[in-house]
Design a protein around this motif. Structure first.
Motif, PDB file in Angstrom:
ATOM      1  N   LEU A  25       0.827  -1.205   0.000  1.00  0.00           N
ATOM      2  CA  LEU A  25       0.000   0.000   0.000  1.00  0.00           C
ATOM      3  C   LEU A  25       0.863   1.258   0.000  1.00  0.00           C
ATOM      4  O   LEU A  25       0.538   2.246  -0.679  1.00  0.00           O
ATOM      5  CB  LEU A  25      -0.919  -0.002   1.218  1.00  0.00           C
ATOM      6  CG  LEU A  25      -1.992  -1.088   1.254  1.00  0.00           C
ATOM      7  CD1 LEU A  25      -2.669  -1.129   2.621  1.00  0.00           C
ATOM      8  CD2 LEU A  25      -3.018  -0.868   0.158  1.00  0.00           C
ATOM      9  N   LEU A  26       1.961   1.224   0.728  1.00  0.00           N
ATOM     10  CA  LEU A  26       2.858   2.378   0.803  1.00  0.00           C
ATOM     11  C   LEU A  26       3.471   2.679  -0.560  1.00  0.00           C
ATOM     12  O   LEU A  26       3.504   3.831  -1.010  1.00  0.00           O
ATOM     13  CB  LEU A  26       3.952   2.107   1.840  1.00  0.00           C
ATOM     14  CG  LEU A  26       4.778   3.300   2.318  1.00  0.00           C
ATOM     15  CD1 LEU A  26       3.927   4.255   3.139  1.00  0.00           C
ATOM     16  CD2 LEU A  26       5.965   2.809   3.141  1.00  0.00           C
ATOM     17  N   VAL A  27       3.939   1.640  -1.232  1.00  0.00           N
ATOM     18  CA  VAL A  27       4.547   1.828  -2.553  1.00  0.00           C
ATOM     19  C   VAL A  27       3.512   2.306  -3.562  1.00  0.00           C
ATOM     20  O   VAL A  27       3.766   3.234  -4.340  1.00  0.00           O
ATOM     21  CB  VAL A  27       5.205   0.513  -3.027  1.00  0.00           C
ATOM     22  CG1 VAL A  27       5.662   0.640  -4.478  1.00  0.00           C
ATOM     23  CG2 VAL A  27       6.375   0.151  -2.129  1.00  0.00           C
ATOM     24  N   ALA A  28       2.341   1.683  -3.555  1.00  0.00           N
ATOM     25  CA  ALA A  28       1.290   2.069  -4.505  1.00  0.00           C
ATOM     26  C   ALA A  28       0.848   3.510  -4.285  1.00  0.00           C
ATOM     27  O   ALA A  28       0.624   4.254  -5.256  1.00  0.00           O
ATOM     28  CB  ALA A  28       0.100   1.124  -4.376  1.00  0.00           C
ATOM     29  N   ALA A  29       0.720   3.907  -3.017  1.00  0.00           N
ATOM     30  CA  ALA A  29       0.340   5.289  -2.723  1.00  0.00           C
ATOM     31  C   ALA A  29       1.401   6.269  -3.217  1.00  0.00           C
ATOM     32  O   ALA A  29       1.077   7.322  -3.776  1.00  0.00           O
ATOM     33  CB  ALA A  29       0.106   5.461  -1.228  1.00  0.00           C
ATOM     34  N   ALA A  30       2.663   5.919  -3.033  1.00  0.00           N
ATOM     35  CA  ALA A  30       3.747   6.798  -3.485  1.00  0.00           C
ATOM     36  C   ALA A  30       3.735   6.939  -5.002  1.00  0.00           C
ATOM     37  O   ALA A  30       3.916   8.044  -5.544  1.00  0.00           O
ATOM     38  CB  ALA A  30       5.094   6.247  -3.016  1.00  0.00           C
ATOM     39  N   ILE A  31       3.508   5.830  -5.717  1.00  0.00           N
ATOM     40  CA  ILE A  31       3.477   5.862  -7.181  1.00  0.00           C
ATOM     41  C   ILE A  31       2.364   6.770  -7.687  1.00  0.00           C
ATOM     42  O   ILE A  31       2.499   7.418  -8.735  1.00  0.00           O
ATOM     43  CB  ILE A  31       3.302   4.432  -7.738  1.00  0.00           C
ATOM     44  CG1 ILE A  31       4.556   3.605  -7.461  1.00  0.00           C
ATOM     45  CG2 ILE A  31       3.020   4.459  -9.236  1.00  0.00           C
ATOM     46  CD1 ILE A  31       4.407   2.142  -7.823  1.00  0.00           C
ATOM     47  N   GLY A  32       1.271   6.850  -6.938  1.00  0.00           N
ATOM     48  CA  GLY A  32       0.163   7.703  -7.356  1.00  0.00           C
ATOM     49  C   GLY A  32       0.256   9.129  -6.854  1.00  0.00           C
ATOM     50  O   GLY A  32      -0.010  10.082  -7.590  1.00  0.00           O
ATOM     51  N   LEU A  33       0.646   9.293  -5.599  1.00  0.00           N
ATOM     52  CA  LEU A  33       0.567  10.616  -4.973  1.00  0.00           C
ATOM     53  C   LEU A  33       1.631  11.596  -5.464  1.00  0.00           C
ATOM     54  O   LEU A  33       1.349  12.790  -5.608  1.00  0.00           O
ATOM     55  CB  LEU A  33       0.656  10.472  -3.452  1.00  0.00           C
ATOM     56  CG  LEU A  33      -0.550   9.833  -2.767  1.00  0.00           C
ATOM     57  CD1 LEU A  33      -0.290   9.650  -1.280  1.00  0.00           C
ATOM     58  CD2 LEU A  33      -1.807  10.666  -2.993  1.00  0.00           C
ATOM     59  N   PHE A  34       2.847  11.123  -5.717  1.00  0.00           N
ATOM     60  CA  PHE A  34       3.889  12.061  -6.152  1.00  0.00           C
ATOM     61  C   PHE A  34       3.596  12.657  -7.529  1.00  0.00           C
ATOM     62  O   PHE A  34       3.646  13.887  -7.687  1.00  0.00           O
ATOM     63  CB  PHE A  34       5.258  11.384  -6.112  1.00  0.00           C
ATOM     64  CG  PHE A  34       5.884  11.373  -4.740  1.00  0.00           C
ATOM     65  CD1 PHE A  34       6.491  12.509  -4.227  1.00  0.00           C
ATOM     66  CD2 PHE A  34       5.829  10.245  -3.954  1.00  0.00           C
ATOM     67  CE1 PHE A  34       7.045  12.511  -2.952  1.00  0.00           C
ATOM     68  CE2 PHE A  34       6.380  10.227  -2.683  1.00  0.00           C
ATOM     69  CZ  PHE A  34       6.993  11.369  -2.176  1.00  0.00           C
ATOM     70  N   PRO A  35       3.268  11.859  -8.557  1.00  0.00           N
ATOM     71  CA  PRO A  35       2.921  12.494  -9.832  1.00  0.00           C
ATOM     72  C   PRO A  35       1.621  13.287  -9.787  1.00  0.00           C
ATOM     73  O   PRO A  35       1.471  14.284 -10.499  1.00  0.00           O
ATOM     74  CB  PRO A  35       2.805  11.299 -10.798  1.00  0.00           C
ATOM     75  CG  PRO A  35       2.621  10.110  -9.945  1.00  0.00           C
ATOM     76  CD  PRO A  35       3.343  10.394  -8.668  1.00  0.00           C
ATOM     77  N   LEU A  36       0.687  12.862  -8.940  1.00  0.00           N
ATOM     78  CA  LEU A  36      -0.548  13.630  -8.785  1.00  0.00           C
ATOM     79  C   LEU A  36      -0.242  15.023  -8.238  1.00  0.00           C
ATOM     80  O   LEU A  36      -0.765  16.032  -8.736  1.00  0.00           O
ATOM     81  CB  LEU A  36      -1.503  12.893  -7.845  1.00  0.00           C
ATOM     82  CG  LEU A  36      -2.819  13.611  -7.518  1.00  0.00           C
ATOM     83  CD1 LEU A  36      -3.697  13.693  -8.756  1.00  0.00           C
ATOM     84  CD2 LEU A  36      -3.550  12.897  -6.392  1.00  0.00           C
TER      85      LEU A  36
END
Length: 221
Positions: A71-82
């Protein structure tokens, strides 16, 4: 340089930091009984939403029952480019609104089915925690509207890897699966709305500054 990075990505850094801190407390500090109590307290189920909707929705995004690393990795992949695309404030609006909508729609459907006699009363207290609604919205918005096609690929890959798991219970209208779908749709729609507002704002011509009156050479003579 570090300060500039932290300022530009304050939203994902804060979210991921809080989630990681809660994970560490759950894993290293709390005994199993206390971990179960925290999950029960933070769950966005019908019982908790009836007495503390705001606190429950906030807490549930930072508590998970397992797979915290994924969940941490997936959130990072989405939140930083967002955040790179929309900025900290609008990124918060997008994921928060998607999290709330995913919760309300999924639990609302569960309530309707409960009242219709299609579900048992145990649905009121099911565990329902984790940042999955947040990362669903972030991944969808990031690969739809992120800067540059290449930079969108990690978000798309993350969504493709997780979607079969996140949507697995959709035919049976399971709460989590319905919430994930709603959060994905909300992330796409809200991201599109933010982009539209951004383009309209950019298209509005700036008003020229009023010209200063010329000085009168005879003034004060």
């Amino acid at each position: 340089m570090i300060a500039a990075f932290a300022k530009r990505y304050a939203m994902p850094l804060t979210f991921l930091g809080l989630f990681a801190a809660v994970w560490m407390v759950q894993a290293l500090v709390l005994p199993p009984s206390a971990r179960h109590a925290v999950v029960a307290w933070a769950s966005t189920n019908l019982s908790n939403l009836a007495v503390n909707p705001v606190g429950t929705m906030v807490a549930s995004a930072f508590v998970a029952e397992g797979a915290q690393g994924v969940l941490l990795v997936a959130a990072a992949i989405g939140l930083f480019p967002l955040t790179r695309r929309f900025g900290n404030l609008r990124a918060v609006v997008l994921v928060a609104a998607s999290h709330v909508l995913g919760t309300l729609v999924s639990q609302g459907i569960a309530l309707v089915r409960l009242e219709a006699g299609l579900l048992s009363d145990s649905i009121r207290t099911i565990p329902d925690v984790g940042p999955s609604y947040v990362l669903c919205a972030a991944l969808v918005a990031a690969f739809l509207y992120g800067d540059g096609r290449v930079r969108r690929l990690p978000a798309l890959a993350g969504w493709c890897a997780l979607a079969p798991v996140l949507l697995a219970g959709l035919p049976a209208l399971e709460v989590a699966a319905v919430g994930h779908l709603v959060a994905m749709v909300a992330g796409g729609l809200i991201g599109g709305l933010l982009l539209l507002l951004e383009r309209r704002r950019a298209a509005v011509p700036e008003m020229p500054a009023p010209a200063m009156p010329a000085a009168d050479p005879l003034a004060g003579a």
